[in-house]
Design a protein around this motif. Sequence first.
Motif, PDB file in Angstrom:
ATOM      1  N   MET A  46       0.855  -1.194   0.000  1.00  0.00           N
ATOM      2  CA  MET A  46       0.000   0.000   0.000  1.00  0.00           C
ATOM      3  C   MET A  46       0.889   1.242   0.000  1.00  0.00           C
ATOM      4  N   THR A  47       0.648   2.134  -0.946  1.00  0.00           N
ATOM      5  CA  THR A  47       1.383   3.392  -1.007  1.00  0.00           C
ATOM      6  C   THR A  47       0.659   4.426  -0.142  1.00  0.00           C
ATOM      7  N   PRO A  48       1.326   5.522   0.224  1.00  0.00           N
ATOM      8  CA  PRO A  48       0.647   6.549   1.023  1.00  0.00           C
ATOM      9  C   PRO A  48      -0.626   7.083   0.361  1.00  0.00           C
ATOM     10  N   SER A  49      -0.635   7.223  -0.956  1.00  0.00           N
ATOM     11  CA  SER A  49      -1.845   7.725  -1.624  1.00  0.00           C
ATOM     12  C   SER A  49      -2.970   6.697  -1.566  1.00  0.00           C
ATOM     13  N   ARG A  50      -2.637   5.423  -1.626  1.00  0.00           N
ATOM     14  CA  ARG A  50      -3.672   4.395  -1.491  1.00  0.00           C
ATOM     15  C   ARG A  50      -4.251   4.396  -0.080  1.00  0.00           C
ATOM     16  N   TRP A  51      -3.401   4.591   0.927  1.00  0.00           N
ATOM     17  CA  TRP A  51      -3.890   4.665   2.310  1.00  0.00           C
ATOM     18  C   TRP A  51      -4.835   5.852   2.478  1.00  0.00           C
ATOM     19  N   ARG A  52      -4.487   7.007   1.882  1.00  0.00           N
ATOM     20  CA  ARG A  52      -5.359   8.186   1.958  1.00  0.00           C
ATOM     21  C   ARG A  52      -6.703   7.900   1.295  1.00  0.00           C
ATOM     22  N   SER A  53      -6.663   7.289   0.138  1.00  0.00           N
ATOM     23  CA  SER A  53      -7.887   6.957  -0.586  1.00  0.00           C
ATOM     24  C   SER A  53      -8.745   5.986   0.221  1.00  0.00           C
ATOM     25  N   HIS A  54      -8.125   5.005   0.821  1.00  0.00           N
ATOM     26  CA  HIS A  54      -8.843   4.036   1.647  1.00  0.00           C
ATOM     27  C   HIS A  54      -9.481   4.716   2.854  1.00  0.00           C
TER      28      HIS A  54
ATOM     29  N   ALA B 283     -10.412   7.859   3.107  1.00  0.00           N
ATOM     30  CA  ALA B 283     -11.529   8.679   2.635  1.00  0.00           C
ATOM     31  C   ALA B 283     -12.747   7.811   2.332  1.00  0.00           C
ATOM     32  N   MET B 284     -12.525   6.658   1.752  1.00  0.00           N
ATOM     33  CA  MET B 284     -13.621   5.747   1.452  1.00  0.00           C
ATOM     34  C   MET B 284     -14.296   5.258   2.733  1.00  0.00           C
TER      35      MET B 284
ATOM     36  N   ARG C  94     -18.773   5.464   6.806  1.00  0.00           N
ATOM     37  CA  ARG C  94     -19.295   5.710   8.162  1.00  0.00           C
ATOM     38  C   ARG C  94     -20.357   6.798   8.139  1.00  0.00           C
ATOM     39  N   ILE C  95     -20.155   7.848   7.367  1.00  0.00           N
ATOM     40  CA  ILE C  95     -21.123   8.937   7.282  1.00  0.00           C
ATOM     41  C   ILE C  95     -22.432   8.438   6.683  1.00  0.00           C
ATOM     42  N   ASP C  96     -22.356   7.608   5.620  1.00  0.00           N
ATOM     43  CA  ASP C  96     -23.563   7.052   5.003  1.00  0.00           C
ATOM     44  C   ASP C  96     -24.303   6.157   5.983  1.00  0.00           C
TER      45      ASP C  96
END
Length: 92
Positions: free
Chosen positions: A67-75, A77-78, A83-85
């Motif tokens: 997992m790259t840092p950008s993938r962790w950020r994307s995960h 956010a998802m 959780r909000i939904d």
Amino acid sequence: MTLPVYRYRLAPHGLMTRAQLRRHGLSAARAEVVGELRWRSRKARHCGGWRVAYLYDPATARPVQPMTPSRWRSHAAMMRARRIDAFKETAA
């Protein structure tokens, strides 16, 4: 081409399921299925009572991409959106 079918605990030594490959740090991506493992299960009543796991040769499996840092950020956010939904559904 038909796959060889093995019963539970009777598969040849050296073949692995997807879960076993993952535990060894390997991915089944692009690896060909070399066999099928079948066993009876009460959970699988809807499909004739048989459960299936495909078997792969670990020699043809690829290493899992880290997992790259950008993938962790994307995960993150998802999961935040999820959780909000879920909160909106329970509050309504």
